[in-house]
Design a protein around this motif. Structure first.
Motif, PDB file in Angstrom:
ATOM      1  N   THR A 111     154.475  37.271  28.912  1.00  0.00           N
ATOM      2  CA  THR A 111     156.061  37.353  29.409  1.00  0.00           C
ATOM      3  C   THR A 111     157.019  37.907  29.411  1.00  0.00           C
ATOM      4  O   THR A 111     158.034  38.069  30.693  1.00  0.00           O
ATOM      5  CB  THR A 111     156.432  36.406  27.976  1.00  0.00           C
ATOM      6  OG1 THR A 111     155.123  35.038  27.101  1.00  0.00           O
ATOM      7  CG2 THR A 111     158.037  35.884  27.651  1.00  0.00           C
ATOM      8  N   ASN A 112     157.204  39.027  29.262  1.00  0.00           N
ATOM      9  CA  ASN A 112     158.513  40.791  29.362  1.00  0.00           C
ATOM     10  C   ASN A 112     157.040  40.632  31.124  1.00  0.00           C
ATOM     11  O   ASN A 112     158.613  41.029  31.298  1.00  0.00           O
ATOM     12  CB  ASN A 112     157.906  41.177  28.323  1.00  0.00           C
ATOM     13  CG  ASN A 112     159.122  41.373  27.146  1.00  0.00           C
ATOM     14  OD1 ASN A 112     159.668  40.800  27.410  1.00  0.00           O
ATOM     15  ND2 ASN A 112     158.507  42.008  26.056  1.00  0.00           N
ATOM     16  N   GLN A 113     156.454  40.896  30.918  1.00  0.00           N
ATOM     17  CA  GLN A 113     156.397  41.221  32.559  1.00  0.00           C
ATOM     18  C   GLN A 113     156.140  40.166  32.964  1.00  0.00           C
ATOM     19  O   GLN A 113     156.760  40.515  35.202  1.00  0.00           O
ATOM     20  CB  GLN A 113     154.464  41.384  32.575  1.00  0.00           C
ATOM     21  CG  GLN A 113     154.133  43.122  32.051  1.00  0.00           C
ATOM     22  CD  GLN A 113     153.008  42.974  31.509  1.00  0.00           C
ATOM     23  OE1 GLN A 113     151.916  42.195  31.864  1.00  0.00           O
ATOM     24  NE2 GLN A 113     152.227  44.044  31.377  1.00  0.00           N
ATOM     25  N   ARG A 114     156.238  39.028  32.748  1.00  0.00           N
ATOM     26  CA  ARG A 114     156.346  37.887  33.773  1.00  0.00           C
ATOM     27  C   ARG A 114     157.827  38.190  34.178  1.00  0.00           C
ATOM     28  O   ARG A 114     158.479  37.814  35.397  1.00  0.00           O
ATOM     29  CB  ARG A 114     156.060  36.670  33.131  1.00  0.00           C
ATOM     30  CG  ARG A 114     156.171  35.111  34.100  1.00  0.00           C
ATOM     31  CD  ARG A 114     155.482  34.024  33.268  1.00  0.00           C
ATOM     32  NE  ARG A 114     155.742  32.940  34.518  1.00  0.00           N
ATOM     33  CZ  ARG A 114     155.867  31.620  33.902  1.00  0.00           C
ATOM     34  NH1 ARG A 114     155.066  31.627  33.066  1.00  0.00           N
ATOM     35  NH2 ARG A 114     155.874  30.715  34.733  1.00  0.00           N
ATOM     36  N   LYS A 115     158.565  37.826  33.279  1.00  0.00           N
ATOM     37  CA  LYS A 115     159.793  38.303  33.297  1.00  0.00           C
ATOM     38  C   LYS A 115     160.350  39.300  34.302  1.00  0.00           C
ATOM     39  O   LYS A 115     161.071  39.374  35.214  1.00  0.00           O
ATOM     40  CB  LYS A 115     160.804  38.235  31.988  1.00  0.00           C
ATOM     41  CG  LYS A 115     161.037  37.020  31.794  1.00  0.00           C
ATOM     42  CD  LYS A 115     161.707  37.918  30.401  1.00  0.00           C
ATOM     43  CE  LYS A 115     161.702  36.077  29.363  1.00  0.00           C
ATOM     44  NZ  LYS A 115     162.412  36.552  28.310  1.00  0.00           N
ATOM     45  N   ASN A 116     159.815  40.677  34.423  1.00  0.00           N
ATOM     46  CA  ASN A 116     159.921  41.721  34.979  1.00  0.00           C
ATOM     47  C   ASN A 116     160.089  41.591  36.663  1.00  0.00           C
ATOM     48  O   ASN A 116     160.368  41.746  37.451  1.00  0.00           O
ATOM     49  CB  ASN A 116     159.236  42.981  34.539  1.00  0.00           C
ATOM     50  CG  ASN A 116     159.887  43.519  33.484  1.00  0.00           C
ATOM     51  OD1 ASN A 116     161.117  43.344  32.669  1.00  0.00           O
ATOM     52  ND2 ASN A 116     159.646  44.216  32.440  1.00  0.00           N
ATOM     53  N   ALA A 117     158.007  40.922  36.587  1.00  0.00           N
ATOM     54  CA  ALA A 117     157.998  39.833  38.289  1.00  0.00           C
ATOM     55  C   ALA A 117     159.544  39.709  38.531  1.00  0.00           C
ATOM     56  O   ALA A 117     159.240  39.166  39.940  1.00  0.00           O
ATOM     57  CB  ALA A 117     156.736  39.949  37.703  1.00  0.00           C
ATOM     58  N   ALA A 118     159.421  38.495  37.699  1.00  0.00           N
ATOM     59  CA  ALA A 118     160.104  38.213  38.691  1.00  0.00           C
ATOM     60  C   ALA A 118     161.483  38.435  39.159  1.00  0.00           C
ATOM     61  O   ALA A 118     162.834  38.003  39.861  1.00  0.00           O
ATOM     62  CB  ALA A 118     160.570  36.287  37.333  1.00  0.00           C
ATOM     63  N   ALA A 119     162.337  39.043  38.055  1.00  0.00           N
ATOM     64  CA  ALA A 119     163.383  39.813  38.718  1.00  0.00           C
ATOM     65  C   ALA A 119     163.047  41.324  39.654  1.00  0.00           C
ATOM     66  O   ALA A 119     163.654  40.645  40.353  1.00  0.00           O
ATOM     67  CB  ALA A 119     164.307  40.783  36.871  1.00  0.00           C
ATOM     68  N   SER A 120     162.412  40.963  39.925  1.00  0.00           N
ATOM     69  CA  SER A 120     161.423  42.368  41.390  1.00  0.00           C
ATOM     70  C   SER A 120     161.647  41.077  42.550  1.00  0.00           C
ATOM     71  O   SER A 120     161.797  41.427  43.267  1.00  0.00           O
ATOM     72  CB  SER A 120     160.113  42.539  40.991  1.00  0.00           C
ATOM     73  OG  SER A 120     160.123  43.460  41.598  1.00  0.00           O
ATOM     74  N   VAL A 121     160.976  40.039  42.014  1.00  0.00           N
ATOM     75  CA  VAL A 121     161.036  39.161  43.560  1.00  0.00           C
ATOM     76  C   VAL A 121     162.802  38.776  43.860  1.00  0.00           C
ATOM     77  O   VAL A 121     163.044  38.519  44.960  1.00  0.00           O
ATOM     78  CB  VAL A 121     160.680  38.101  42.899  1.00  0.00           C
ATOM     79  CG1 VAL A 121     160.815  36.728  43.927  1.00  0.00           C
ATOM     80  CG2 VAL A 121     158.529  37.812  42.904  1.00  0.00           C
ATOM     81  N   LEU A 122     163.403  38.528  42.745  1.00  0.00           N
ATOM     82  CA  LEU A 122     164.604  38.147  43.291  1.00  0.00           C
ATOM     83  C   LEU A 122     165.366  39.447  43.802  1.00  0.00           C
ATOM     84  O   LEU A 122     166.380  39.307  44.722  1.00  0.00           O
ATOM     85  CB  LEU A 122     165.501  37.840  42.526  1.00  0.00           C
ATOM     86  CG  LEU A 122     165.196  36.313  41.338  1.00  0.00           C
ATOM     87  CD1 LEU A 122     165.756  36.500  40.280  1.00  0.00           C
ATOM     88  CD2 LEU A 122     165.891  35.209  42.947  1.00  0.00           C
ATOM     89  N   GLN A 123     165.170  40.837  43.211  1.00  0.00           N
ATOM     90  CA  GLN A 123     165.844  41.721  43.730  1.00  0.00           C
ATOM     91  C   GLN A 123     165.616  42.121  45.301  1.00  0.00           C
ATOM     92  O   GLN A 123     166.363  42.293  45.914  1.00  0.00           O
ATOM     93  CB  GLN A 123     165.419  42.930  42.734  1.00  0.00           C
ATOM     94  CG  GLN A 123     165.749  44.179  42.747  1.00  0.00           C
ATOM     95  CD  GLN A 123     165.665  45.454  41.904  1.00  0.00           C
ATOM     96  OE1 GLN A 123     164.212  45.471  42.210  1.00  0.00           O
ATOM     97  NE2 GLN A 123     166.353  46.619  42.274  1.00  0.00           N
ATOM     98  N   GLN A 124     164.200  41.851  45.595  1.00  0.00           N
ATOM     99  CA  GLN A 124     163.790  41.822  46.878  1.00  0.00           C
ATOM    100  C   GLN A 124     163.761  41.469  47.917  1.00  0.00           C
ATOM    101  O   GLN A 124     164.426  41.187  48.860  1.00  0.00           O
ATOM    102  CB  GLN A 124     161.693  42.221  46.961  1.00  0.00           C
ATOM    103  CG  GLN A 124     161.567  42.563  45.987  1.00  0.00           C
ATOM    104  CD  GLN A 124     161.975  44.331  46.456  1.00  0.00           C
ATOM    105  OE1 GLN A 124     162.023  44.713  47.209  1.00  0.00           O
ATOM    106  NE2 GLN A 124     162.633  45.014  45.246  1.00  0.00           N
TER     107      GLN A 124
END
Length: 184
Positions: A111-124
């Protein structure tokens, strides 16, 4: 056997070796040709090697009684070895509660990795938007760089989501097995 299986197996094995060694010594001693090969310690060695299914062949029974004891020792040794493996595997197996804890910890990590990946998608996505609006020449390289990072972030997000689904399926099958066990 249910409470202390390892202790029972060790006590049984040692007492079996002692009794069978004495019996083997007696069988081989009174066959008419008593030799030094059949003293008690050599008999103990023979029984132990036969019990463990090694069979070096350095000591060989010469009487029918000794041969029958050797066969019996081999069969009992195979049974005790199987029981020992079953006991060890049961001790190493996780309990249902431990499996639930492991699944919970793995799920929280994913779940934490998924949140970080989602944040990375938004950031990019934000960087892509920023560099698409820019008129500078050097921004094209940055745009491509962030587009690659964007695709990698999406790929990571999908992989983590897939791992979470597999973990949930394993957790559901664990619960289903628990429910089936209660019904019987």
């Amino acid at each position: 056997m249910a409470d202390h299986p390892l202790t029972v197996l060790v006590v049984f094995t040692v007492s079996y070796w002692i009794c069978m060694s004495w019996m083997f010594t007696q069988c081989e001693r009174y066959n008419g040709r008593f030799t030094a090969d059949h003293y008690y310690l050599n008999s103990l060695w023979f029984v132990t090697v036969s019990f463990l299914s090694v069979g070096y062949g350095d000591i060989v029974p010469s009487t029918y009684c000794g041969r029958m004891l050797a066969i019996t020792t081999g069969i009992v040794g195979a049974g005790v070895s199987s029981a020992l493996i079953a006991v060890i595997s049961r001790k190493l197996e996780l309990s249902r509660a431990e499996k639930h804890v492991n699944n919970f910890m793995a799920d929280s990590k994913l779940t934490n990795q998924r949140k970080n990946a989602a944040a990375s998608v938004l950031q990019q996505t934000w960087f892509i938007h920023k560099y698409q609006r820019s008129a500078n020449k050097g921004d094209d390289l940055r745009l491509r760089h962030h587009q690659r990072k964007f695709l990698n972030a999406i790929n990571d997000f999908r992989r983590i989501k897939w791992d979470q689904r597999k973990l949930q399926e394993r957790g559901n099958s664990l619960l289903d097995v628990g429910k089936v066990g209660k019904n019987f």
